[in-house]
Design a protein around this motif. Structure first.
Motif, PDB file in Angstrom:
ATOM      1  N   GLN A   1     -36.335  57.626 -16.344  1.00 14.11           N
ATOM      2  CA  GLN A   1     -37.609  57.296 -15.709  1.00 14.11           C
ATOM      3  C   GLN A   1     -37.407  56.813 -14.278  1.00 14.11           C
ATOM      4  N   ALA A   2     -36.464  55.898 -14.075  1.00 15.69           N
ATOM      5  CA  ALA A   2     -36.224  55.378 -12.728  1.00 15.69           C
ATOM      6  C   ALA A   2     -35.733  56.477 -11.793  1.00 15.69           C
ATOM      7  N   THR A   3     -34.902  57.365 -12.285  1.00 18.82           N
ATOM      8  CA  THR A   3     -34.407  58.462 -11.450  1.00 18.82           C
ATOM      9  C   THR A   3     -35.527  59.428 -11.093  1.00 18.82           C
ATOM     10  N   ASP A   4     -36.412  59.695 -12.030  1.00 18.97           N
ATOM     11  CA  ASP A   4     -37.550  60.575 -11.730  1.00 18.97           C
ATOM     12  C   ASP A   4     -38.463  59.956 -10.676  1.00 18.97           C
ATOM     13  N   TYR A   5     -38.708  58.648 -10.774  1.00 22.97           N
ATOM     14  CA  TYR A   5     -39.525  57.979  -9.762  1.00 22.97           C
ATOM     15  C   TYR A   5     -38.866  58.066  -8.387  1.00 22.97           C
TER      16      TYR A   5
ATOM     17  N   ILE B   1     -30.918  53.536  -4.674  1.00 20.62           N
ATOM     18  CA  ILE B   1     -31.549  52.658  -5.654  1.00 20.62           C
ATOM     19  C   ILE B   1     -30.778  51.348  -5.661  1.00 20.62           C
ATOM     20  N   ALA B   2     -31.493  50.234  -5.511  1.00 17.06           N
ATOM     21  CA  ALA B   2     -30.868  48.916  -5.469  1.00 17.06           C
ATOM     22  C   ALA B   2     -30.988  48.246  -6.832  1.00 17.06           C
ATOM     23  N   ALA B   3     -29.884  47.712  -7.320  1.00 17.39           N
ATOM     24  CA  ALA B   3     -29.846  46.951  -8.571  1.00 17.39           C
ATOM     25  C   ALA B   3     -29.298  45.567  -8.265  1.00 17.39           C
ATOM     26  N   GLU B   4     -30.023  44.536  -8.678  1.00 22.54           N
ATOM     27  CA  GLU B   4     -29.600  43.177  -8.357  1.00 22.54           C
ATOM     28  C   GLU B   4     -28.389  42.776  -9.185  1.00 22.54           C
ATOM     29  N   ASP B   5     -27.502  42.039  -8.546  1.00 25.79           N
ATOM     30  CA  ASP B   5     -26.279  41.547  -9.183  1.00 25.79           C
ATOM     31  C   ASP B   5     -26.527  40.114  -9.634  1.00 25.79           C
ATOM     32  N   LEU B   6     -26.702  39.909 -10.943  1.00 24.65           N
ATOM     33  CA  LEU B   6     -27.032  38.579 -11.449  1.00 24.65           C
ATOM     34  C   LEU B   6     -25.873  37.607 -11.344  1.00 24.65           C
ATOM     35  N   THR B   7     -24.661  38.099 -11.154  1.00 19.18           N
ATOM     36  CA  THR B   7     -23.526  37.186 -11.042  1.00 19.18           C
ATOM     37  C   THR B   7     -23.522  36.436  -9.718  1.00 19.18           C
ATOM     38  N   THR B   8     -24.377  36.832  -8.764  1.00 18.94           N
ATOM     39  CA  THR B   8     -24.436  36.134  -7.480  1.00 18.94           C
ATOM     40  C   THR B   8     -25.436  34.994  -7.482  1.00 18.94           C
ATOM     41  N   LEU B   9     -26.109  34.752  -8.603  1.00 19.88           N
ATOM     42  CA  LEU B   9     -27.067  33.661  -8.664  1.00 19.88           C
ATOM     43  C   LEU B   9     -26.343  32.325  -8.661  1.00 19.88           C
ATOM     44  N   GLU B  10     -27.057  31.314  -8.200  1.00 19.26           N
ATOM     45  CA  GLU B  10     -26.476  29.974  -8.163  1.00 19.26           C
ATOM     46  C   GLU B  10     -26.265  29.466  -9.579  1.00 19.26           C
ATOM     47  N   THR B  11     -25.085  28.950  -9.856  1.00 23.47           N
ATOM     48  CA  THR B  11     -24.753  28.489 -11.198  1.00 23.47           C
ATOM     49  C   THR B  11     -24.979  26.987 -11.307  1.00 23.47           C
ATOM     50  N   ARG B  12     -25.649  26.594 -12.363  1.00 25.26           N
ATOM     51  CA  ARG B  12     -25.888  25.181 -12.650  1.00 25.26           C
ATOM     52  C   ARG B  12     -25.658  24.963 -14.140  1.00 25.26           C
ATOM     53  N   GLY B  13     -24.712  24.119 -14.468  1.00 27.63           N
ATOM     54  CA  GLY B  13     -24.426  23.871 -15.873  1.00 27.63           C
ATOM     55  C   GLY B  13     -23.819  25.094 -16.526  1.00 27.63           C
ATOM     56  N   HIS B  14     -24.557  25.708 -17.428  1.00 27.72           N
ATOM     57  CA  HIS B  14     -24.105  26.907 -18.129  1.00 27.72           C
ATOM     58  C   HIS B  14     -24.649  28.173 -17.483  1.00 27.72           C
TER      59      HIS B  14
ATOM     60  N   ALA C   1     -27.884  49.586 -18.959  1.00 25.34           N
ATOM     61  CA  ALA C   1     -28.955  50.284 -18.254  1.00 25.34           C
ATOM     62  C   ALA C   1     -28.544  50.615 -16.823  1.00 25.34           C
ATOM     63  N   VAL C   2     -27.873  49.686 -16.156  1.00 27.76           N
ATOM     64  CA  VAL C   2     -27.429  49.944 -14.785  1.00 27.76           C
ATOM     65  C   VAL C   2     -26.370  51.042 -14.760  1.00 27.76           C
ATOM     66  N   ALA C   3     -25.456  51.020 -15.723  1.00 21.55           N
ATOM     67  CA  ALA C   3     -24.436  52.071 -15.785  1.00 21.55           C
ATOM     68  C   ALA C   3     -25.065  53.434 -16.062  1.00 21.55           C
ATOM     69  N   ALA C   4     -26.048  53.467 -16.972  1.00 24.02           N
ATOM     70  CA  ALA C   4     -26.737  54.731 -17.245  1.00 24.02           C
ATOM     71  C   ALA C   4     -27.529  55.198 -16.028  1.00 24.02           C
ATOM     72  N   LEU C   5     -28.120  54.255 -15.291  1.00 21.08           N
ATOM     73  CA  LEU C   5     -28.856  54.618 -14.086  1.00 21.08           C
ATOM     74  C   LEU C   5     -27.932  55.220 -13.037  1.00 21.08           C
ATOM     75  N   ALA C   6     -26.763  54.617 -12.848  1.00 25.02           N
ATOM     76  CA  ALA C   6     -25.812  55.155 -11.873  1.00 25.02           C
ATOM     77  C   ALA C   6     -25.340  56.548 -12.279  1.00 25.02           C
ATOM     78  N   HIS C   7     -25.113  56.753 -13.576  1.00 27.52           N
ATOM     79  CA  HIS C   7     -24.658  58.063 -14.050  1.00 27.52           C
ATOM     80  C   HIS C   7     -25.748  59.120 -13.882  1.00 27.52           C
ATOM     81  N   THR C   8     -26.986  58.772 -14.234  1.00 26.15           N
ATOM     82  CA  THR C   8     -28.079  59.738 -14.152  1.00 26.15           C
ATOM     83  C   THR C   8     -28.451  60.035 -12.706  1.00 26.15           C
ATOM     84  N   ALA C   9     -28.487  58.994 -11.867  1.00 26.71           N
ATOM     85  CA  ALA C   9     -28.862  59.201 -10.469  1.00 26.71           C
ATOM     86  C   ALA C   9     -27.812  60.000  -9.714  1.00 26.71           C
ATOM     87  N   ALA C  10     -26.546  59.840 -10.078  1.00 26.36           N
ATOM     88  CA  ALA C  10     -25.499  60.597  -9.392  1.00 26.36           C
ATOM     89  C   ALA C  10     -25.644  62.090  -9.634  1.00 26.36           C
TER      90      ALA C  10
END
Length: 212
Positions: free
Chosen positions: A48-52, A61-74, A90-99
């Protein structure tokens, strides 16, 4: 149940071990089924995302990297779990399909994407609660996820010439750059006046001769 089996009599321990084996088999089967469902959902989302993106003639296509968020506690643990769950598939499938159609998927920093204004890069207010965002200076606002989408797209476009590539990972943009987004018209104000289109007739109409 494992602790009970360790201290139970021999006849009870045999029954508990049999139940533990059955539960382990069910857990393995549920894990396999969940993995298949996550894979199907991931590729459905990717299609769906690739068709759009293809309909919009996008090349990135930009995918946010959640590991860059500020860490607090856990926070680091939760971010790592989110990155390795169905979202990562989902991100890996998106990269494969979009390529397959020539579209590149890049990872962009997620920190501050829904907290800063796309126009002036200042902190946004929350007049309607956590899910809303508003900038009184640029008169930009709405759902915080929509604002985050604008910021992520802006970061991807500004940093597309500074992409770092590592083996086994998505192309990533490490630094979030800022540039003001063009202001849109205020929907509460009047529509600006535009020059009227003048109709010009370049050819004369044909005259139909009268009969009789």
């Amino acid at each position: 149940m494992t602790q009970l089996a360790a201290t139970a009599p021999p006849e009870v321990r045999a029954q508990l071990d049999a139940k533990i084996a059955v539960l382990d088999g069910h857990r393995t089967a549920v894990g396999v089924k969940r993995g298949k469902i996550n894979r199907e959902l991931a590729f459905h989302f990717a299609r769906q995302a690739t068709d759009y993106a293809a309909d919009a003639q996008a090349q990135l296509i930009a995918a946010e990297d959640l590991t860059t968020l500020e860490t607090r506690g856990h926070g680091r643990v939760n971010n790592n779990r989110a990155a390795q769950s169905a979202r990562r598939q989902a991100v890996a499938a998106l990269a494969h399909t979009a390529a397959g159609i020539g579209i590149t998927v890049v990872s962009v920093p997620a920190r501050g994407s829904s907290a800063q204004c796309p126009g002036c890069d200042e902190p946004l207010a929350r007049p309607g609660g956590y899910h809303t965002a508003w900038c009184s200076r640029c008169r930009v606002g709405g759902n915080r996820d929509h604002v985050a989408g604008v910021n992520l797209a802006k970061r991807a476009l500004l940093g597309k010439r500074k992409v770092t590539r590592r083996r086994g990972q998505l192309p990533a943009i490490r630094v979030a750059e800022h540039a003001p987004v063009r202001r849109c018209r205020d929907k509460n104000g009047p529509t600006p006046r535009r020059p009227l289109h003048r109709r010009v007739r370049h050819s004369l109409p044909t005259v139909t001769p009268r009969m009789g």
